[in-house]
Every structure is written in structure tokens, then in C-alpha cells.
Design an enzyme around this catalytic site. Structure first.
Site, PDB file in Angstrom:
ATOM      1  CE  LYS A 135       9.774   3.602   6.870  1.00  0.00           C
ATOM      2  NZ  LYS A 135      10.230   2.213   6.715  1.00  0.00           N
ATOM      3  CG  ASP A 153       5.549   0.266   8.873  1.00  0.00           C
ATOM      4  OD1 ASP A 153       4.299   0.231   8.946  1.00  0.00           O
ATOM      5  OD2 ASP A 153       6.285  -0.287   9.713  1.00  0.00           O
TER       6      ASP A 153
END
Length: 230
Positions: A135, A153
Site C-alpha cells: 500500500k 487502504d
């Protein structure tokens, strides 16, 4: 011998079509034409550090901590010189600050050792840095270098599954579907549009469906009614 009743699997609502996905992004663009991260940074390096610090912390809280941190150390050399104790003092107001301080110093050392102090531009090299996951790497690739990458996320994961824009059981599965269904012209800002929509409208506990610009496209069945007087 009696047969056991067959349990019927709950049918999932089908995912959005590409046409609906394009309309979804068009609507989000109307609300926020030029989305950008709410983290404060001045270089790929400070962005990388800010994103590492943002895990399980709010952007507002991270920005308060990094203003002092980056004033003291805005390069890998300065961060290593500051050391873990110095970093901890600046970031002690955010969650997991001890481990994050360790990772920030360690990734700074690795940048100096392996990349001449520069932030690498590949996912493989980024995820090899201490404290940097997929991420974080995707945020840096997209935000700092303009690459086609979508960071998933908690907000992006929730919005993608609720709306059925890109349903998936893992962040990796959601990312793969988002990359496939997001139109080329919205690829760069996709992460920001989805995260901000999730943060301010499609909230975790009580989505504000009555003021959502994509409510008619979204396949979330239990839409929240407008409160009285709204």
C-alpha cells in the site's frame, strides 16, 4: 435415510459494469476535481516517511508530528543523524511510534546504502525497504512519480466492496479489480477519490448515503436514510 437440507449460499450483488464505473468516477470528479493526499510532504522521501508513519494514525496527527520532524530531518542523511531517539521525540504523539521510528531510520539507512539516498521508482525496491508494504509503495509510485498504481487502504477497501466497484476479500484482490475496471483517465487520482469518499461520506459505521453522489450507482442495499431535518 433423510437428506440433510442444502444450505443455499447468499448471492452477492454483481460488480459494477465498466460504464457504471466510469460514471462513478465522473461523479466523484465533480465533487473534487483535483484530489491529492492530505499528508504534507515536500519530496518523494518525505512522502515515503509520512506514509510509513500514517499506518493506524490519522493524516492530521501525522502532519502535526512531521512538521517538526521534517524541519529537523528532511533527507535520509539527516534522519540517520537524528537517530531513533530523535525521531521518537518528534513522532511520539502517533500510534506505534517506537516501531515506526525504528523503521524510518532503517529505511533511511537502506536508501543511502542501496539507492544513493534516492527513493526508488519500482514497487519491488520500495517494498524491500523496512516498514514499506504494498500500500505504501503504491502511494509513493502514484503520488510522487505519477505511475498507474492504486493503494488499497481501509477506506478504499470498504468503498470498493460496498459499492461493488471492485469487490474482493483481500486488499490485493480489490487492487487487481480496481486496476482492471478503472478507466485510464481516472487512474492517477483513483486512490484519492475513493479514500476521500470513504473518509467523509461512505463512512465505516454509518455511511451518509442521503448525500452521496453515487448512491444510485452503488449496490449497497442497506442505504442509510437521511436524518430528520437533513
Amino acid at each position: 435415510m433423510s437428506k440433510q437440507p442444502v444450505k443455499r449460499r447468499k448471492r452477492r450483488a454483481p460488480g459494477l459494469s465498466k460504464a457504471d464505473a466510469e460514471t462513478l468516477y465522473e461523479r466523484l470528479v465533480e465533487v473534487l476535481s483535483e484530489p491529492k493526499t492530505e499528508l504534507e510532504y515536500t519530496s518523494p522521501y518525505t512522502l515515503l516517511v509520512a506514509v510509513v508513519l500514517s499506518a493506524q494514525a490519522t493524516d492530521v496527527g501525522v502532519n502535526k508530528a512531521t512538521r517538526g520532524l521534517f524541519a529537523a530531518a528532511d533527507t535520509p542523511e539527516k534522519m540517520v543523524a537524528l537517530g531513533e531517539d530523535g525521531v521518537r521525540e518528534h513522532i511520539k504523539t502517533i500510534g506505534l511510534f517506537r516501531n515506526k521510528a525504528k523503521n524510518v531510520v532503517a529505511l533511511s539507512e537502506k536508501l543511502l546504502e542501496d539507492h544513493d539516498g534516492e527513493v526508488p521508482r519500482t514497487r519491488e525496491a520500495l517494498t524491500a525497504l523496512p516498514g514499506v508494504g504494498r500500500k505504501t509503495a503504491n502511494v509513493v509510485l502514484s503520488e510522487a512519480f505519477g505511475e498507474h498504481a492504486i493503494a488499497v487502504d481501509t477506506h478504499v477497501f470498504r468503498v470498493s466492496n460496498r459499492t461493488k466497484l471492485a469487490p474482493g476479500e483481500t486488499p490485493e484482490a480489490v487492487e487487481e479489480r480496481l486496476m482492471a475496471i478503472t478507466p485510464e483517465r481516472f487512474m492517477h487520482g483513483a486512490h484519492h477519490w475513493l479514500i476521500l469518499h470513504g473518509r467523509y461520506v461512505c463512512k465505516a459505521r454509518k455511511p451518509e448515503c442521503w448525500r452521496c453522489v453515487i448512491a444510485d450507482i452503488c449496490k449497497f442495499r442497506e442505504k442509510t436514510p437521511a436524518p430528520k431535518g437533513a
